[in-house]
Design a protein around this motif. Sequence first.
Motif, PDB file in Angstrom:
ATOM      1  N   ARG A  43      -6.986   0.917   4.888  1.00  0.00           N
ATOM      2  CA  ARG A  43      -6.828  -0.016   6.011  1.00  0.00           C
ATOM      3  C   ARG A  43      -8.130  -0.260   6.759  1.00  0.00           C
ATOM      4  O   ARG A  43      -8.328  -1.329   7.330  1.00  0.00           O
ATOM      5  CB  ARG A  43      -5.733   0.479   6.943  1.00  0.00           C
ATOM      6  CG  ARG A  43      -4.362   0.302   6.324  1.00  0.00           C
ATOM      7  CD  ARG A  43      -3.247   0.514   7.328  1.00  0.00           C
ATOM      8  NE  ARG A  43      -1.975   0.299   6.678  1.00  0.00           N
ATOM      9  CZ  ARG A  43      -1.121   1.268   6.365  1.00  0.00           C
ATOM     10  NH1 ARG A  43      -1.413   2.523   6.667  1.00  0.00           N
ATOM     11  NH2 ARG A  43       0.019   0.991   5.766  1.00  0.00           N
ATOM     12  N   ARG A  61      -1.765  11.741   2.346  1.00  0.00           N
ATOM     13  CA  ARG A  61      -1.405  10.337   2.147  1.00  0.00           C
ATOM     14  C   ARG A  61      -1.928   9.496   3.316  1.00  0.00           C
ATOM     15  O   ARG A  61      -2.419   8.389   3.130  1.00  0.00           O
ATOM     16  CB  ARG A  61       0.117  10.218   2.033  1.00  0.00           C
ATOM     17  CG  ARG A  61       0.611   8.806   1.910  1.00  0.00           C
ATOM     18  CD  ARG A  61       2.118   8.771   1.786  1.00  0.00           C
ATOM     19  NE  ARG A  61       2.590   7.399   1.835  1.00  0.00           N
ATOM     20  CZ  ARG A  61       3.758   7.012   1.388  1.00  0.00           C
ATOM     21  NH1 ARG A  61       4.582   7.878   0.847  1.00  0.00           N
ATOM     22  NH2 ARG A  61       4.114   5.756   1.474  1.00  0.00           N
ATOM     23  N   GLN A  62      -1.827  10.028   4.507  1.00  0.00           N
ATOM     24  CA  GLN A  62      -2.276   9.308   5.688  1.00  0.00           C
ATOM     25  C   GLN A  62      -3.779   9.033   5.634  1.00  0.00           C
ATOM     26  O   GLN A  62      -4.231   7.953   6.039  1.00  0.00           O
ATOM     27  CB  GLN A  62      -1.914  10.073   6.969  1.00  0.00           C
ATOM     28  CG  GLN A  62      -0.432  10.138   7.259  1.00  0.00           C
ATOM     29  CD  GLN A  62       0.308  11.188   6.430  1.00  0.00           C
ATOM     30  OE1 GLN A  62      -0.289  12.052   5.794  1.00  0.00           O
ATOM     31  NE2 GLN A  62       1.627  11.119   6.438  1.00  0.00           N
ATOM     32  N   LEU A 117       0.827  -1.205   0.000  1.00  0.00           N
ATOM     33  CA  LEU A 117       0.000   0.000   0.000  1.00  0.00           C
ATOM     34  C   LEU A 117       0.862   1.256   0.000  1.00  0.00           C
ATOM     35  O   LEU A 117       0.548   2.223  -0.704  1.00  0.00           O
ATOM     36  CB  LEU A 117      -0.935   0.004   1.219  1.00  0.00           C
ATOM     37  CG  LEU A 117      -1.823   1.232   1.384  1.00  0.00           C
ATOM     38  CD1 LEU A 117      -2.721   1.425   0.164  1.00  0.00           C
ATOM     39  CD2 LEU A 117      -2.638   1.119   2.654  1.00  0.00           C
ATOM     40  N   ALA A 118       1.953   1.260   0.728  1.00  0.00           N
ATOM     41  CA  ALA A 118       2.827   2.436   0.798  1.00  0.00           C
ATOM     42  C   ALA A 118       3.387   2.800  -0.571  1.00  0.00           C
ATOM     43  O   ALA A 118       3.539   3.981  -0.891  1.00  0.00           O
ATOM     44  CB  ALA A 118       3.962   2.189   1.791  1.00  0.00           C
ATOM     45  N   THR A 177      -2.811  -7.472   1.047  1.00  0.00           N
ATOM     46  CA  THR A 177      -3.586  -7.322   2.273  1.00  0.00           C
ATOM     47  C   THR A 177      -3.393  -8.578   3.116  1.00  0.00           C
ATOM     48  O   THR A 177      -2.892  -9.591   2.617  1.00  0.00           O
ATOM     49  CB  THR A 177      -5.097  -7.132   1.996  1.00  0.00           C
ATOM     50  OG1 THR A 177      -5.672  -8.378   1.600  1.00  0.00           O
ATOM     51  CG2 THR A 177      -5.350  -6.077   0.939  1.00  0.00           C
ATOM     52  N   GLU A 215      -4.275   6.110   3.171  1.00  0.00           N
ATOM     53  CA  GLU A 215      -3.871   4.828   3.751  1.00  0.00           C
ATOM     54  C   GLU A 215      -4.845   4.392   4.852  1.00  0.00           C
ATOM     55  O   GLU A 215      -5.179   3.212   4.952  1.00  0.00           O
ATOM     56  CB  GLU A 215      -2.447   4.911   4.295  1.00  0.00           C
ATOM     57  CG  GLU A 215      -1.415   5.017   3.193  1.00  0.00           C
ATOM     58  CD  GLU A 215       0.015   5.094   3.704  1.00  0.00           C
ATOM     59  OE1 GLU A 215       0.225   5.107   4.936  1.00  0.00           O
ATOM     60  OE2 GLU A 215       0.923   5.131   2.868  1.00  0.00           O
ATOM     61  N   LYS A 216      -5.317   5.326   5.648  1.00  0.00           N
ATOM     62  CA  LYS A 216      -6.267   4.997   6.713  1.00  0.00           C
ATOM     63  C   LYS A 216      -7.563   4.453   6.129  1.00  0.00           C
ATOM     64  O   LYS A 216      -8.112   3.461   6.612  1.00  0.00           O
ATOM     65  CB  LYS A 216      -6.551   6.233   7.569  1.00  0.00           C
ATOM     66  CG  LYS A 216      -7.540   5.972   8.678  1.00  0.00           C
ATOM     67  CD  LYS A 216      -7.819   7.232   9.472  1.00  0.00           C
ATOM     68  CE  LYS A 216      -8.889   6.929  10.522  1.00  0.00           C
ATOM     69  NZ  LYS A 216      -9.422   8.140  11.111  1.00  0.00           N
ATOM     70  N   ALA A 241       0.547   4.460  -2.498  1.00  0.00           N
ATOM     71  CA  ALA A 241       0.297   5.774  -1.911  1.00  0.00           C
ATOM     72  C   ALA A 241       1.365   6.780  -2.319  1.00  0.00           C
ATOM     73  O   ALA A 241       1.065   7.953  -2.535  1.00  0.00           O
ATOM     74  CB  ALA A 241       0.220   5.667  -0.394  1.00  0.00           C
ATOM     75  N   SER A 242       2.598   6.328  -2.462  1.00  0.00           N
ATOM     76  CA  SER A 242       3.687   7.239  -2.820  1.00  0.00           C
ATOM     77  C   SER A 242       3.605   7.714  -4.267  1.00  0.00           C
ATOM     78  O   SER A 242       4.199   8.730  -4.617  1.00  0.00           O
ATOM     79  CB  SER A 242       5.043   6.577  -2.559  1.00  0.00           C
ATOM     80  OG  SER A 242       5.285   5.560  -3.518  1.00  0.00           O
ATOM     81  N   THR A 258      -5.471  -4.662   9.031  1.00  0.00           N
ATOM     82  CA  THR A 258      -4.011  -4.680   9.128  1.00  0.00           C
ATOM     83  C   THR A 258      -3.590  -6.069   9.573  1.00  0.00           C
ATOM     84  O   THR A 258      -4.395  -6.836  10.085  1.00  0.00           O
ATOM     85  CB  THR A 258      -3.492  -3.647  10.151  1.00  0.00           C
ATOM     86  OG1 THR A 258      -4.066  -3.941  11.415  1.00  0.00           O
ATOM     87  CG2 THR A 258      -3.843  -2.240   9.743  1.00  0.00           C
TER      88      THR A 258
END
Length: 98
Positions: free
Chosen positions: A86, A78-79, A29-30, A56, A82-83, A33-34, A91
Motif C-alpha cells: 500500500r 501479513r500486515q 491484495l487481501a 489498485t 500489505e502495508k 496476502a492470504s 489506497t
Amino acid sequence: MSDNGDEKAEDEGPAVELGEGEAVEGAPLARVASRLHYAIEKSEVERREGDTTIRTSDGPRDLGDVLAESDEVYFDTRQSFEKAVREVVGTGPVPTGE
C-alpha cells in the motif's frame, strides 16, 4: 423445518446486489496476502506471486513490479506485507468499467 432461519435466508435473495458491469481486472491484495505464509522474504513472494495482477486505485498492476518499488526485503507478518504494498500503490477505490 428448522428454527435456525436457514429457509428465511434462502427466500430473501442475496444480501448484496451484484452489479451488471464488467469484472475488475486483478486480484484483491487481501486474497494474495492470504495465500502466503509469514514470515517470508520479498524474493520468495516475487517467485510465488510476482506475476499476479493486483487491483489498485490506479488500475491493475503486477505484484512483482510493485514489490520492485519497495525497499522492504522481509515481511514478518501479513500486515507488514500489505502495508509495504500500500505504501507503493496507495489506497482508494478501485476503478470499475463504465
